[in-house]
Structures are given as structure tokens and as C-alpha cells.
Design a protein around this motif. Structure first.
Motif, PDB file in Angstrom:
ATOM      1  N   LEU A   1       0.888  -1.337  -0.214  1.00 32.88           N
ATOM      2  CA  LEU A   1       0.028   0.136  -0.039  1.00 32.88           C
ATOM      3  C   LEU A   1       0.790   1.261   0.013  1.00 32.88           C
ATOM      4  O   LEU A   1       0.160   2.083  -0.090  1.00 32.88           O
ATOM      5  N   GLY A   2       2.042   1.133   0.335  1.00 32.36           N
ATOM      6  CA  GLY A   2       2.826   2.352   0.231  1.00 32.36           C
ATOM      7  C   GLY A   2       4.501   1.863   0.083  1.00 32.36           C
ATOM      8  O   GLY A   2       4.838   0.802   0.480  1.00 32.36           O
ATOM      9  N   MET A   3       5.295   2.781  -0.303  1.00 31.41           N
ATOM     10  CA  MET A   3       6.460   2.546  -0.852  1.00 31.41           C
ATOM     11  C   MET A   3       7.241   3.690  -0.760  1.00 31.41           C
ATOM     12  O   MET A   3       6.986   4.996  -1.061  1.00 31.41           O
ATOM     13  N   ALA A   4       8.509   3.469  -0.199  1.00 30.55           N
ATOM     14  CA  ALA A   4       9.599   4.788  -0.088  1.00 30.55           C
ATOM     15  C   ALA A   4      11.204   4.159  -0.345  1.00 30.55           C
ATOM     16  O   ALA A   4      11.482   3.277   0.251  1.00 30.55           O
ATOM     17  N   LEU A   5      11.795   4.704  -1.421  1.00 31.56           N
ATOM     18  CA  LEU A   5      13.220   4.257  -1.602  1.00 31.56           C
ATOM     19  C   LEU A   5      14.291   5.111  -0.838  1.00 31.56           C
ATOM     20  O   LEU A   5      14.051   6.471  -0.808  1.00 31.56           O
ATOM     21  N   MET A   6      15.062   4.452  -0.264  1.00 33.39           N
ATOM     22  CA  MET A   6      16.259   5.160   0.614  1.00 33.39           C
ATOM     23  C   MET A   6      17.543   4.220   0.252  1.00 33.39           C
ATOM     24  O   MET A   6      17.536   3.451   1.096  1.00 33.39           O
TER      25      MET A   6
ATOM     26  N   LEU B   1      -4.312   3.605   9.276  1.00 33.92           N
ATOM     27  CA  LEU B   1      -5.693   4.067   9.387  1.00 33.92           C
ATOM     28  C   LEU B   1      -6.165   3.168  10.542  1.00 33.92           C
ATOM     29  O   LEU B   1      -5.777   1.877  10.362  1.00 33.92           O
ATOM     30  N   ARG B   2      -6.855   3.588  11.509  1.00 34.36           N
ATOM     31  CA  ARG B   2      -7.256   2.913  12.704  1.00 34.36           C
ATOM     32  C   ARG B   2      -8.815   3.003  12.760  1.00 34.36           C
ATOM     33  O   ARG B   2      -9.176   4.178  12.277  1.00 34.36           O
TER      34      ARG B   2
ATOM     35  N   TRP C   1      -0.185   2.738   4.979  1.00 36.70           N
ATOM     36  CA  TRP C   1      -0.512   3.216   3.633  1.00 36.70           C
ATOM     37  C   TRP C   1       0.561   4.328   3.008  1.00 36.70           C
ATOM     38  O   TRP C   1       0.645   4.447   2.057  1.00 36.70           O
ATOM     39  N   GLY C   2       1.288   4.915   3.994  1.00 36.86           N
ATOM     40  CA  GLY C   2       2.362   5.650   3.469  1.00 36.86           C
ATOM     41  C   GLY C   2       3.716   5.919   4.347  1.00 36.86           C
ATOM     42  O   GLY C   2       3.463   5.059   5.567  1.00 36.86           O
TER      43      GLY C   2
END
Length: 135
Positions: free
Chosen positions: A53-58, A115-116, A101-102
Motif C-alpha cells: 500500500l505504500g513504498m519509499a526508496l532510500m 488507518l485505525r 498506507w504511507g
């Protein structure tokens, strides 16, 4: 790619996550890496067991969030860091108990959105209304 899709571009590679089991005719469970130079799916395959649901490259890691319980050959609940070369999950294991999600990695910290409770119910209600309005 069917269903939802999340892309992260890294020079010659495009990471694609979502709710699918096949990308461009190649079996990939929820996450894959597309080689933009040669136009095919890379052999890189962390093989998640549920949606991304979410991705970030580092650097040499990609942080992945979603509803999965395993990825990159290891048990990881909803949030994981995966090596961009080997597709193996790193030793980092935050063990999150709600869908992620993020993701925003900054320095040595990783910030996530979830989300809760009632928020999740409201989201489902909005999705159901949109489905009923779709042709």
C-alpha cells in the motif's frame, strides 16, 4: 498490473507495488521491479504474501508498507525494509499491527501513516459508495 498500483522510480528501475500477482506476464506477488532500460520485469522478487500500500526508496533499501505478513523471505507484519539488489528483507522489523498506507524515511527514522478504528470504517464506507456509483 491490476487493482491499485504504487510506483517508485529509481533511475533505471521502477518498483511497482499493489494488489496483483502478475506484472507484464511475469508472476510477481504484490511487488516487482521493472527494468526501464531493457523493458522487462527484473528477477528481483521479494514475494509479499499480501498487498503493498505504500513504498519509499532510500539508498539500497526500499521501505514497503501494506497488509502483508511476510516479505523478502522473512515474517514482517505490514512494514519492512527490503534490499534493492537481493530482494531479501533486512533485519529491521518494526512489527506494525495496522495496515501501513504511507512511508517517509528521514535520516535514521521512518514515519508511517496508518488507518485505525473508525477511520478505517469511514474509508470502507467511501469505497462502497464509489463502487455503487461506478458504471
Amino acid at each position: 498490473v491490476s487493482q491499485s498500483r504504487y510506483d517508485v522510480n529509481s533511475g533505471d528501475s521502477i518498483y511497482v507495488g499493489g494488489s496483483y500477482n502478475n506484472v507484464a506476464g511475469v508472476t510477481r506477488n504484490y511487488i516487482g521491479k521493472y527494468d526501464a532500460n531493457f523493458g522487462y520485469m527484473s528477477p528481483w522478487n521479494p514475494n509479499a504474501n499480501n498487498q503493498i500500500l505504500g513504498m519509499a526508496l532510500m539508498g539500497d533499501k526500499i521501505y514497503l508498507g501494506g497488509s502483508f505478513g511476510s516479505i523478502g523471505g522473512k515474517a514482517r507484519n505490514r512494514l519492512a525494509s527490503v534490499d534493492t539488489l537481493t530482494a531479501a528483507a533486512t533485519n529491521w522489523n518494526p512489527n506494525v499491527n495496522s495496515n501501513v498506507w504511507g512511508i517517509l524515511p528521514i535520516g535514521d527514522k521512518v514515519y508511517v501513516s496508518v488507518l485505525r478504528g473508525r477511520e478505517r470504517e469511514r474509508r470502507r464506507e467511501r469505497e462502497n459508495v464509489l463502487k455503487r456509483k461506478s458504471p
